[in-house]
Motif scaffolding. Structure first.
Motif, mmCIF file in Angstrom:
data_model
loop_
_atom_site.group_PDB
_atom_site.id
_atom_site.type_symbol
_atom_site.label_atom_id
_atom_site.label_comp_id
_atom_site.label_asym_id
_atom_site.label_seq_id
_atom_site.Cartn_x
_atom_site.Cartn_y
_atom_site.Cartn_z
ATOM 1 N N PRO A 172 0.837 -1.215 0.000
ATOM 2 C CA PRO A 172 0.000 0.000 0.000
ATOM 3 C C PRO A 172 0.862 1.252 0.000
ATOM 4 O O PRO A 172 1.844 1.339 0.735
ATOM 5 N N PRO A 173 0.547 2.230 -0.846
ATOM 6 C CA PRO A 173 1.304 3.492 -0.852
ATOM 7 C C PRO A 173 1.058 4.282 0.425
ATOM 8 O O PRO A 173 0.106 4.043 1.162
ATOM 9 N N ALA A 174 1.927 5.254 0.646
ATOM 10 C CA ALA A 174 1.830 6.040 1.881
ATOM 11 C C ALA A 174 0.545 6.836 1.944
ATOM 12 O O ALA A 174 -0.010 7.057 3.028
ATOM 13 N N GLU A 175 0.015 7.267 0.770
ATOM 14 C CA GLU A 175 -1.191 8.083 0.784
ATOM 15 C C GLU A 175 -2.468 7.255 0.788
ATOM 16 O O GLU A 175 -3.572 7.808 0.757
ATOM 17 N N ALA A 176 -2.391 5.917 0.825
ATOM 18 C CA ALA A 176 -3.583 5.070 0.796
ATOM 19 C C ALA A 176 -4.339 5.185 2.114
ATOM 20 O O ALA A 176 -3.732 5.281 3.189
ATOM 21 N N PRO A 177 -5.704 5.176 2.080
ATOM 22 C CA PRO A 177 -6.490 5.215 3.327
ATOM 23 C C PRO A 177 -6.175 4.023 4.217
ATOM 24 O O PRO A 177 -5.996 2.899 3.734
ATOM 25 N N VAL A 231 -13.209 -7.125 -11.834
ATOM 26 C CA VAL A 231 -11.982 -6.603 -11.234
ATOM 27 C C VAL A 231 -10.810 -6.932 -12.139
ATOM 28 O O VAL A 231 -10.695 -8.064 -12.649
ATOM 29 N N LEU A 232 -9.940 -5.950 -12.373
ATOM 30 C CA LEU A 232 -8.668 -6.140 -13.074
ATOM 31 C C LEU A 232 -7.553 -6.188 -12.039
ATOM 32 O O LEU A 232 -7.469 -5.306 -11.167
ATOM 33 N N MET A 233 -6.672 -7.200 -12.121
ATOM 34 C CA MET A 233 -5.531 -7.273 -11.211
ATOM 35 C C MET A 233 -4.257 -7.321 -12.025
ATOM 36 O O MET A 233 -4.082 -8.199 -12.887
ATOM 37 N N LEU A 234 -3.358 -6.373 -11.773
ATOM 38 C CA LEU A 234 -2.094 -6.254 -12.471
ATOM 39 C C LEU A 234 -0.972 -6.684 -11.537
ATOM 40 O O LEU A 234 -0.927 -6.258 -10.370
ATOM 41 N N GLU A 235 -0.047 -7.527 -12.052
ATOM 42 C CA GLU A 235 1.100 -8.001 -11.285
ATOM 43 C C GLU A 235 2.368 -7.605 -12.032
ATOM 44 O O GLU A 235 2.463 -7.803 -13.242
ATOM 45 N N ARG A 236 3.324 -7.052 -11.306
ATOM 46 C CA ARG A 236 4.622 -6.795 -11.932
ATOM 47 C C ARG A 236 5.712 -6.784 -10.863
ATOM 48 O O ARG A 236 5.421 -6.769 -9.662
ATOM 49 N N ASP A 237 6.973 -6.760 -11.325
ATOM 50 C CA ASP A 237 8.120 -6.955 -10.441
ATOM 51 C C ASP A 237 8.667 -5.662 -9.869
ATOM 52 O O ASP A 237 9.697 -5.682 -9.195
ATOM 53 N N ALA A 285 7.312 -1.555 -8.253
ATOM 54 C CA ALA A 285 6.147 -0.865 -7.695
ATOM 55 C C ALA A 285 5.459 -0.001 -8.754
ATOM 56 O O ALA A 285 6.081 0.490 -9.702
ATOM 57 N N PHE A 286 4.151 0.179 -8.549
ATOM 58 C CA PHE A 286 3.368 1.073 -9.401
ATOM 59 C C PHE A 286 3.535 2.509 -8.900
ATOM 60 O O PHE A 286 3.421 2.776 -7.693
ATOM 61 N N THR A 287 3.787 3.416 -9.817
ATOM 62 C CA THR A 287 3.923 4.825 -9.461
ATOM 63 C C THR A 287 2.538 5.459 -9.326
ATOM 64 O O THR A 287 1.532 4.889 -9.805
ATOM 65 N N ALA A 323 6.249 -8.520 -6.669
ATOM 66 C CA ALA A 323 6.682 -7.316 -5.955
ATOM 67 C C ALA A 323 5.561 -6.315 -5.766
ATOM 68 O O ALA A 323 5.509 -5.614 -4.754
ATOM 69 N N ALA A 324 4.638 -6.210 -6.744
ATOM 70 C CA ALA A 324 3.583 -5.187 -6.673
ATOM 71 C C ALA A 324 2.305 -5.727 -7.289
ATOM 72 O O ALA A 324 2.335 -6.434 -8.306
ATOM 73 N N LEU A 325 1.167 -5.387 -6.662
ATOM 74 C CA LEU A 325 -0.162 -5.746 -7.149
ATOM 75 C C LEU A 325 -1.023 -4.498 -7.196
ATOM 76 O O LEU A 325 -0.892 -3.611 -6.340
ATOM 77 N N CYS A 326 -1.921 -4.462 -8.181
ATOM 78 C CA CYS A 326 -2.882 -3.366 -8.285
ATOM 79 C C CYS A 326 -4.197 -3.953 -8.796
ATOM 80 O O CYS A 326 -4.276 -4.401 -9.947
#
Length: 616
Positions: free
Chosen positions: A251-256, A290-296, A298-300, A274-277
């Motif tokens: 979770p990013p720092a700005e996430a609720p 739901v769409l789930m994206l996986e990559r190695d 982090a998402f910006t 490494a990262a999921l969205c």
């Protein structure tokens, strides 16, 4: 002749006279990821490596038109003392040089981008010599141009990235529209997203009966729904589906803080991702999937914002493709089969029992007759009213009675002033005695003329005396019978003059009442003379009084947006507890009908009238 800028020094640089050290600013300038990092590294290069300044600050224009600091050196020092010279440079749009009381030099130089004031850089050079000041002006001028050019290039790069994202979104929408089936569109979508975001894998799950079913996996035309990895992925996607919001891991720092992502964490640990969205696809207030994206990596924040935009654009298309793939007959048949199955199988026994009970209740309501009664607003009045009036002109001395009082027969309601009347009584008594004495004297003298004249004066005085005595007897206004004072309050008018015949009080008897019913014009046709009913008053809700309708007034009255007819009714029993003007609700008996008809009659009557208006 100007001197060339000194070559960059590598390693760690130290501000003279300051308390901070920084890594090599040239390396930080080369690796700056955003505009703020760029400005900070540029300022450190200029202030430390080139000018050896004591302090510096860079202010840039904000969206609201203000200027805010984006970089300052040293970071631990209060640089507010540089705000005054910065304000002057921004106001004049020219470089400003000042010397403080210690002889230290401060330099402010505006940053302009295509005739637009973009910001200002301020430096505290310390005790600088004239040659050092000239060199600082040259370096600041060169460095400002270089910084403005870098900012312009980065702005152009951001605009280019936005155009590329818009082009990708448009291409994706067009590609989905060209696909014939929902599955083909889903495969095209996940493959395009995997290439665009550099994902290891992109999965799409669609909502089916309040759960998710996996329909597409990037790079795989065929996959096993029952595989453990697919099952874990669906569980993670359910977190976004149930919460109706994007879930990021980590979770990013700005996430609720209230978002739940435990299943995402477990799935990422199992698969080594490494990262999921996970982004819900929402259309028409419904979560379609739901769409789930996986990559190695982090998402910006830009990636997450772009994914949200893509979800908003493709969700309606996927919904349309799903509906289009069914067909009209298929949809109708599916609906019919679902209802037939629900009605005949053994599922939902409570629902079926409730439906059968409802049908039985409706049957009973439509067939079993019940008393039909017409409701109406009601008001109690006395069967008759009598006025207590002023018997003669005078002044009010006392008024013990008020509206709402219950009085007995002969009870004093008001008293008039009698001083003048008593004086007149004495006057006429004296004149009567004088006239009688003159009459006797004339009789003794045998003067018949004087005798008749004195007799006439005596008769006149006697008549006036009788009139005064009669008024004195009526000084007190009393109640003619046991009654309730309906109107009249003279407690604030004591001593005021009264005209003869003026109404002082309205009286109503205590044991004789009538009910005035205001029947709506839509119900007046069901009311008949002689019909019975019951009255319940707002002040006595626990008791009812029977009444009989005596008269239907053929004149309507408009009140509160409705039209009413005045119906008079007589109470069957004496009601000593009642008072005039008491209000309540009366119900008039109007025969018998089914409860279903009684409840639906207003709607049916309205529909009949509306239909009659529409039919030519």
């Amino acid at each position: 002749m100007t001197s060339a800028p000194p070559s960059p020094t590598h390693g760690r640089s130290v501000f003279p006279g300051s308390e901070f050290t920084t890594p090599d600013p040239w390396d930080a300038l080369a690796s700056a990821a955003d505009g703020e990092q760029l400005c900070r590294a540029w300022l450190e290069v200029l202030a430390t490596s080139l000018l050896q300044a004591r302090a510096g600050i860079v202010l840039l224009a904000q969206d609201d038109g203000s200027f805010a600091p984006v970089a300052g050196v040293p970071a631990t020092r209060d640089l507010s003392y540089l705000s005054e010279i910065a304000t002057d440079a921004l106001r004049t749009r020219e470089g400003v040089v000042r010397h403080d009381e210690l002889g230290h030099v401060r330099l402010a130089y505006p940053l302009q981008l295509q005739q637009v004031l973009a910001g200002v850089v301020v430096l505290d050079l310390g005790a600088a010599e004239p040659a050092a000041l000239e060199r600082a002006l040259q370096l600041t001028h060169w460095g400002a141009g270089w910084l403005v050019d870098l900012l312009r290039q980065r702005g152009a790069a951001q605009a280019s990235a936005g155009l590329r994202q818009g082009r990708f979104l448009l291409d994706t929408v067009l590609a989905l529209q060209n696909e014939r089936t929902e599955r083909e569109g889903a495969l095209a979508l996940v493959n395009r997203l995997a290439r665009e975001f550099g994902c290891r894998q992109v999965l799409l799950g669609v909502a089916r009966r309040k759960t998710l079913r996996l329909v597409a996996v990037s790079g795989s035309a065929v996959f096993d729904h029952r595989a453990g990895a697919m099952h874990s992925a669906l569980e993670a996607m359910h977190e976004a589906y149930d919460q109706r919001q994007r879930i990021d891991w980590p979770p990013p720092a700005e996430a609720p803080a209230l978002r739940i992502h435990a299943t995402h964490a477990r799935y990422a640990a199992q698969q080594g991702v490494a990262a999921l969205c996970s982004v819900p696809l929402v259309a028409a207030q419904r979560v379609l999937g739901v769409l789930m994206l996986e990559r190695d990596h982090a998402f910006t924040p830009a990636d997450r914002e772009f994914v949200d935009t893509l979800a908003l654009g493709v969700a309606p298309l996927l919904d349309l493709q799903h509906d289009a793939g069914l067909g009209a007959w298929h949809r109708a048949g599916r609906t019919a089969r679902r209802w037939i199955g629900v009605a005949t199988d053994s599922s939902h026994p409570a629902l079926k029992l409730g439906a059968a009970s409802l049908a039985l209740v409706l049957l009973l309501l439509g067939t079993v007759p019940a008393p039909m009664r017409v409701p109406a607003r009601a008001q109690v009045e006395g069967s008759m009213q009598r006025s207590a009036v002023v018997p003669f002109e005078g002044f009010l001395r006392a008024a013990p009675a008020r509206a709402g009082d219950t009085v007995k027969a002969g009870q004093v309601l008001a008293v008039l002033e009698d001083k003048d009347l008593k004086l007149e009584r004495v006057r006429w008594q004296s004149e009567l005695e004088v006239a009688q004495r003159k009459e006797l004297e004339a009789m003794a003298k045998g003067n018949r003329v004087d005798q008749r004249l004195a007799a006439a004066q005596a008769n006149q005085a006697r008549a006036q005396l009788d009139l005064v005595l009669g008024k004195l007897e009526r000084v007190e206004v009393t109640a003619p019978f046991d009654a309730t004072v309906v109107a009249g309050d003279l407690s604030q008018q004591l001593g005021s003059p009264l005209e003869q015949g003026k109404v002082l009080f309205e009286l109503a008897p205590l044991d004789s009442w009538r009910v005035i019913l205001k029947v709506d014009e839509r119900d007046i046709g069901h009311v008949r003379t002689g019909a019975t009913g019951e009255l319940v008053l707002a002040s006595l809700p626990g008791r009812s009084w029977p009444f009989t309708v005596r008269k239907l007034t053929p004149v309507s009255v408009a009140e509160e947006g409705h039209t009413y007819f005045r119906v008079e009714a007589e109470l069957a029993d004496k009601a000593p507890k009642l008072s005039p003007n008491m209000e309540g609700v009366g119900k008039i008996d109007a025969g018998r009908a089914s409860l279903l008809w009684i409840w639906s009659r207003p709607l049916v009557d309205w529909a009949r009238l509306a239909w009659w208006k529409l039919v030519p």
